[in-house]
Design an enzyme around this catalytic site. Structure first.
Site, mmCIF file in Angstrom:
data_model
loop_
_atom_site.group_PDB
_atom_site.id
_atom_site.type_symbol
_atom_site.label_atom_id
_atom_site.label_comp_id
_atom_site.label_asym_id
_atom_site.label_seq_id
_atom_site.Cartn_x
_atom_site.Cartn_y
_atom_site.Cartn_z
ATOM 1 N N ARG A 63 -21.981 -35.279 -79.111
ATOM 2 C CA ARG A 63 -22.157 -36.278 -78.061
ATOM 3 C C ARG A 63 -22.381 -35.606 -76.713
ATOM 4 N NH1 ARG A 63 -17.605 -40.747 -76.486
ATOM 5 N NH2 ARG A 63 -16.493 -38.862 -75.903
ATOM 6 N N THR A 91 -24.280 -38.484 -70.939
ATOM 7 C CA THR A 91 -24.941 -39.734 -71.345
ATOM 8 C C THR A 91 -24.199 -40.450 -72.464
ATOM 9 O OG1 THR A 91 -26.309 -38.646 -73.026
ATOM 10 C CG2 THR A 91 -27.166 -38.700 -70.767
ATOM 11 N N ASP A 142 -9.046 -37.795 -79.799
ATOM 12 C CA ASP A 142 -10.254 -37.246 -80.428
ATOM 13 C C ASP A 142 -9.930 -36.913 -81.880
ATOM 14 O OD1 ASP A 142 -12.126 -35.105 -81.370
ATOM 15 O OD2 ASP A 142 -13.005 -35.420 -79.384
ATOM 16 N N ASP A 171 -10.673 -33.229 -83.035
ATOM 17 C CA ASP A 171 -9.706 -32.263 -82.516
ATOM 18 C C ASP A 171 -8.380 -32.361 -83.233
ATOM 19 O OD1 ASP A 171 -11.423 -31.117 -80.706
ATOM 20 O OD2 ASP A 171 -10.747 -32.307 -78.994
#
Length: 208
Positions: free
Chosen positions: A103, A107, A199, A202
């Site tokens: 990602r 943006t 996340d 992670d």
């Protein structure tokens, strides 16, 4: 599109532990796998059965089995691979593809860097795996890439989903059903799911 949110006490229990920031890498990884197993059972509830003949210790009989060659599972790298162990326990002979995306932090749009799926994917139903459906960008792009190969059917499986991601996916691919363990509240300004679980990649791989 049909959105199926699992409603079960065990799912809610496991999600509560998964979301907790005190949950360590090993337990987090195991919970993702367990929830993927439960999601797979639900997502394949309408799987077609084929009649076969087997022999029990007592006698021969006709029974029904799933033809595992009709399915392919495609995790979106890297977090999606955390769901694979749970899936393979259910359908151990299904073929596995991979879609690699990252990602853009400015943006929030996904960029594809790796794509490999079974050559005969057009003869298979495809279940795409990603623990989180946030903006929907990665899911939309992965589905678009797989649709170019004309599979029989595509289903998207995630653990938690944001309304924004569901809406984006619905507009882009209204023919793809979604199975999730929880529909969360919203995205924050950084495009993370609220209340979410942080996340997923992670936490699965211990890189947080």
């Amino acid at each position: 599109m049909e959105v199926i949110e699992l409603k079960h006490p065990l799912v809610e229990h496991k999600l509560a532990i998964l979301r907790d920031k005190k949950t360590g890498t090993k337990e987090f990884r195991e919970l993702v796998s367990e929830l993927a197993t439960i999601l797979c059972y639900e997502a394949m509830k309408d799987a077609k059965l084929e009649e076969v003949e087997i022999e029990t210790p007592i006698q021969k009989m006709k029974t029904k089995k799933i033809n595992e060659d009709n399915y392919a599972f495609v995790p979106i790298l890297r977090a999606g691979t955390g769901m694979l162990d749970g899936i393979i326990q259910v359908v151990p002979n299904a073929k596995i593809g991979h879609v690699g995306m990252y990602r853009d932090e400015e943006t929030f749009k996904p960029n594809v860097y790796f794509f490999k799926v079974p050559k005969d994917i057009a003869q298979r139903e495809v279940l795409i795996l990603d623990p989180m459906l946030a903006t929907g960008g990665s899911a939309i792009d992965a589905i678009s890439q797989i649709k170019l190969r004309s599979p029989r059917k595509i289903v998207f499986m995630c653990i938690i989903a944001a309304p924004e991601g569901l809406e984006a996916l619905k507009k882009a691919h209204p023919d793809v059903d979604i199975y999730c363990a929880s529909l969360d509240e919203k995205l924050n300004d950084d495009a993370y799911i609220i209340p979410g679980l942080g996340d997923a990649g992670d936490r699965i791989f211990g890189t947080k």
